[in-house]
Scaffold this motif. Sequence first.
Motif, PDB file in Angstrom:
ATOM      1  N   VAL A  32      -6.289   4.083 -12.774  1.00 56.94           N
ATOM      2  CA  VAL A  32      -6.535   4.823 -11.538  1.00 56.94           C
ATOM      3  C   VAL A  32      -8.033   4.809 -11.239  1.00 56.94           C
ATOM      4  O   VAL A  32      -8.831   5.199 -12.101  1.00 56.94           O
ATOM      5  CB  VAL A  32      -6.037   6.276 -11.670  1.00 56.94           C
ATOM      6  CG1 VAL A  32      -6.284   7.044 -10.372  1.00 56.94           C
ATOM      7  CG2 VAL A  32      -4.552   6.309 -12.033  1.00 56.94           C
ATOM      8  N   GLN A  35     -12.428   7.329  -7.831  1.00 61.14           N
ATOM      9  CA  GLN A  35     -12.514   8.004  -6.539  1.00 61.14           C
ATOM     10  C   GLN A  35     -11.178   8.621  -6.098  1.00 61.14           C
ATOM     11  O   GLN A  35     -11.144   9.418  -5.168  1.00 61.14           O
ATOM     12  CB  GLN A  35     -13.027   7.041  -5.459  1.00 61.14           C
ATOM     13  CG  GLN A  35     -12.158   5.825  -5.198  1.00 61.14           C
ATOM     14  CD  GLN A  35     -12.565   4.637  -6.036  1.00 61.14           C
ATOM     15  OE1 GLN A  35     -13.152   4.796  -7.105  1.00 61.14           O
ATOM     16  NE2 GLN A  35     -12.284   3.437  -5.541  1.00 61.14           N
ATOM     17  N   ALA A  36     -10.088   8.258  -6.770  1.00 60.67           N
ATOM     18  CA  ALA A  36      -8.780   8.837  -6.424  1.00 60.67           C
ATOM     19  C   ALA A  36      -8.540  10.167  -7.122  1.00 60.67           C
ATOM     20  O   ALA A  36      -7.645  10.925  -6.729  1.00 60.67           O
ATOM     21  CB  ALA A  36      -7.659   7.871  -6.785  1.00 60.67           C
ATOM     22  N   ARG A  38      -9.322  13.891  -8.251  1.00 62.49           N
ATOM     23  CA  ARG A  38     -10.037  15.085  -7.797  1.00 62.49           C
ATOM     24  C   ARG A  38     -10.468  15.976  -8.964  1.00 62.49           C
ATOM     25  O   ARG A  38     -11.460  16.689  -8.896  1.00 62.49           O
ATOM     26  CB  ARG A  38      -9.123  15.862  -6.849  1.00 62.49           C
ATOM     27  CG  ARG A  38      -9.788  16.947  -6.054  1.00 62.49           C
ATOM     28  CD  ARG A  38      -8.830  17.412  -4.960  1.00 62.49           C
ATOM     29  NE  ARG A  38      -9.387  18.450  -4.129  1.00 62.49           N
ATOM     30  CZ  ARG A  38      -8.787  18.966  -3.066  1.00 62.49           C
ATOM     31  NH1 ARG A  38      -7.584  18.523  -2.706  1.00 62.49           N
ATOM     32  NH2 ARG A  38      -9.357  19.902  -2.354  1.00 62.49           N
ATOM     33  N   PHE A  69      -5.058  14.610  -7.928  1.00 63.31           N
ATOM     34  CA  PHE A  69      -5.523  13.515  -7.081  1.00 63.31           C
ATOM     35  C   PHE A  69      -6.040  14.051  -5.747  1.00 63.31           C
ATOM     36  O   PHE A  69      -5.584  15.096  -5.258  1.00 63.31           O
ATOM     37  CB  PHE A  69      -4.388  12.525  -6.795  1.00 63.31           C
ATOM     38  CG  PHE A  69      -3.864  11.803  -8.005  1.00 63.31           C
ATOM     39  CD1 PHE A  69      -4.671  10.924  -8.706  1.00 63.31           C
ATOM     40  CD2 PHE A  69      -2.565  11.997  -8.443  1.00 63.31           C
ATOM     41  CE1 PHE A  69      -4.199  10.251  -9.817  1.00 63.31           C
ATOM     42  CE2 PHE A  69      -2.077  11.333  -9.554  1.00 63.31           C
ATOM     43  CZ  PHE A  69      -2.895  10.461 -10.245  1.00 63.31           C
ATOM     44  N   HIS A  70      -6.963  13.316  -5.140  1.00 58.99           N
ATOM     45  CA  HIS A  70      -7.345  13.629  -3.765  1.00 58.99           C
ATOM     46  C   HIS A  70      -6.123  13.444  -2.860  1.00 58.99           C
ATOM     47  O   HIS A  70      -5.277  12.579  -3.108  1.00 58.99           O
ATOM     48  CB  HIS A  70      -8.492  12.713  -3.317  1.00 58.99           C
ATOM     49  CG  HIS A  70      -9.810  13.077  -3.929  1.00 58.99           C
ATOM     50  ND1 HIS A  70     -10.512  14.205  -3.578  1.00 58.99           N
ATOM     51  CD2 HIS A  70     -10.551  12.445  -4.888  1.00 58.99           C
ATOM     52  CE1 HIS A  70     -11.632  14.269  -4.276  1.00 58.99           C
ATOM     53  NE2 HIS A  70     -11.683  13.212  -5.082  1.00 58.99           N
ATOM     54  N   ASP A  71      -6.062  14.256  -1.812  1.00 60.75           N
ATOM     55  CA  ASP A  71      -4.862  14.278  -0.969  1.00 60.75           C
ATOM     56  C   ASP A  71      -4.522  12.912  -0.389  1.00 60.75           C
ATOM     57  O   ASP A  71      -3.342  12.534  -0.315  1.00 60.75           O
ATOM     58  CB  ASP A  71      -5.030  15.293   0.162  1.00 60.75           C
ATOM     59  CG  ASP A  71      -5.039  16.729  -0.348  1.00 60.75           C
ATOM     60  OD1 ASP A  71      -4.569  16.953  -1.489  1.00 60.75           O
ATOM     61  OD2 ASP A  71      -5.527  17.622   0.372  1.00 60.75           O
ATOM     62  N   ASP A  72      -5.549  12.143   0.005  1.00 62.92           N
ATOM     63  CA  ASP A  72      -5.262  10.859   0.630  1.00 62.92           C
ATOM     64  C   ASP A  72      -4.768   9.815  -0.375  1.00 62.92           C
ATOM     65  O   ASP A  72      -4.089   8.853  -0.007  1.00 62.92           O
ATOM     66  CB  ASP A  72      -6.486  10.329   1.385  1.00 62.92           C
ATOM     67  CG  ASP A  72      -7.714  10.174   0.485  1.00 62.92           C
ATOM     68  OD1 ASP A  72      -7.695  10.676  -0.666  1.00 62.92           O
ATOM     69  OD2 ASP A  72      -8.700   9.559   0.930  1.00 62.92           O
ATOM     70  N   ALA A  73      -5.084  10.016  -1.654  1.00 57.20           N
ATOM     71  CA  ALA A  73      -4.663   9.066  -2.690  1.00 57.20           C
ATOM     72  C   ALA A  73      -3.374   9.496  -3.386  1.00 57.20           C
ATOM     73  O   ALA A  73      -2.708   8.673  -4.020  1.00 57.20           O
ATOM     74  CB  ALA A  73      -5.768   8.910  -3.730  1.00 57.20           C
ATOM     75  N   ALA A  76       0.401   7.600  -3.081  1.00 59.19           N
ATOM     76  CA  ALA A  76       0.529   6.304  -3.737  1.00 59.19           C
ATOM     77  C   ALA A  76       0.550   6.445  -5.252  1.00 59.19           C
ATOM     78  O   ALA A  76       1.356   5.797  -5.938  1.00 59.19           O
ATOM     79  CB  ALA A  76      -0.618   5.386  -3.319  1.00 59.19           C
ATOM     80  N   TRP A  77      -0.306   7.328  -5.795  1.00 63.52           N
ATOM     81  CA  TRP A  77      -0.368   7.439  -7.244  1.00 63.52           C
ATOM     82  C   TRP A  77       0.799   8.245  -7.805  1.00 63.52           C
ATOM     83  O   TRP A  77       1.288   7.944  -8.903  1.00 63.52           O
ATOM     84  CB  TRP A  77      -1.713   8.011  -7.675  1.00 63.52           C
ATOM     85  CG  TRP A  77      -2.766   6.955  -7.546  1.00 63.52           C
ATOM     86  CD1 TRP A  77      -3.772   6.888  -6.629  1.00 63.52           C
ATOM     87  CD2 TRP A  77      -2.865   5.776  -8.335  1.00 63.52           C
ATOM     88  NE1 TRP A  77      -4.494   5.741  -6.790  1.00 63.52           N
ATOM     89  CE2 TRP A  77      -3.967   5.032  -7.839  1.00 63.52           C
ATOM     90  CE3 TRP A  77      -2.139   5.258  -9.408  1.00 63.52           C
ATOM     91  CZ2 TRP A  77      -4.349   3.807  -8.388  1.00 63.52           C
ATOM     92  CZ3 TRP A  77      -2.520   4.044  -9.954  1.00 63.52           C
ATOM     93  CH2 TRP A  77      -3.608   3.338  -9.446  1.00 63.52           C
ATOM     94  N   ASN A 117      -0.572  17.513  -7.837  1.00 59.55           N
ATOM     95  CA  ASN A 117      -0.204  17.340  -6.429  1.00 59.55           C
ATOM     96  C   ASN A 117       1.302  17.523  -6.274  1.00 59.55           C
ATOM     97  O   ASN A 117       2.102  16.975  -7.024  1.00 59.55           O
ATOM     98  CB  ASN A 117      -0.604  15.952  -5.945  1.00 59.55           C
ATOM     99  CG  ASN A 117      -2.094  15.722  -6.070  1.00 59.55           C
ATOM    100  OD1 ASN A 117      -2.571  15.336  -7.123  1.00 59.55           O
ATOM    101  ND2 ASN A 117      -2.835  15.976  -5.009  1.00 59.55           N
TER     102      ASN A 117
END
Length: 272
Positions: A32, A35-36, A38, A69-73, A76-77, A117
């Motif tokens: 991972v 940057q993905a 958090r 994880f950051h919300d935008d990532a 997918a993860w 998440n």
Amino acid sequence: MPSPDWPAYPQQLRLEVHALRDALIAALDVRVPAQAVRGVYFKGSASKPWPAPLDYVPELSDLDLHVWFHDDAAPAWLARFREAVFALEFAQDAEDRFFRACPAPLHVPRPQLLLLNGVDLSGWTRSHVQVLRGEAYPGAEATAAEDRARLLEVSAQAAGLGLDLLDKVGPQLWTALRQLNWRVSPLPARLLSAAGAGPGVWHEPRSVLLADLDARGFGAVADELRAYYAHAWAAFGTGWRDAALMRRAVRHALEALRQAARAVDGGEGGNA
């Protein structure tokens, strides 16, 4: 300092906990992008001080590692980690790294990796959290009322586990211990919180909490918990093969939950 009556060398147990924690993080890092992520968090009894053996039971106590994880990532993860083959490869990587660091361990810690998440964090009890990376841990500590309600809920669940216990013979009693331990482990803090001790109890090691239970009139619950952890340690010493020890541990766990529920539901005991 740890008490002298530890059945196994606690510093080595701690080293092995950290080795597996670091192995899981390394397996995460090679898959991972940074940057993905958090935040990465180490929490629960494995992350606290261990003044006494009941603060950590090898292979029964969880090694809790939480990843956010950051919300935008996250979509997918989360989808990637749901793939069975990906998960198996991830676990194999972490296992290999652990055994390279600890070729002859006293125990293999029991990891519990949670992706935050999508988890409902309202009223989420923080317990003791070490922020290993990123932002502060999300969510809020549970209130005394929420802890009381949760204590009653898990106690009722445990009392109704009969059908799950009917066929647990020999080493299968391990499954019964696992079904109870996630309910029993938070019990001292949950009972003290429900009795008005404040959210700070969630950050103390179990041995400190049992002394507080004694002082507040919940000595019967504390004694059942001491017996539970003593029998669990003894069962670990047999490689989780002694069904009689595990069955006695289960009985003490059930009784601790029953008495704690009675105490917060209008029964005798305690200074709530």
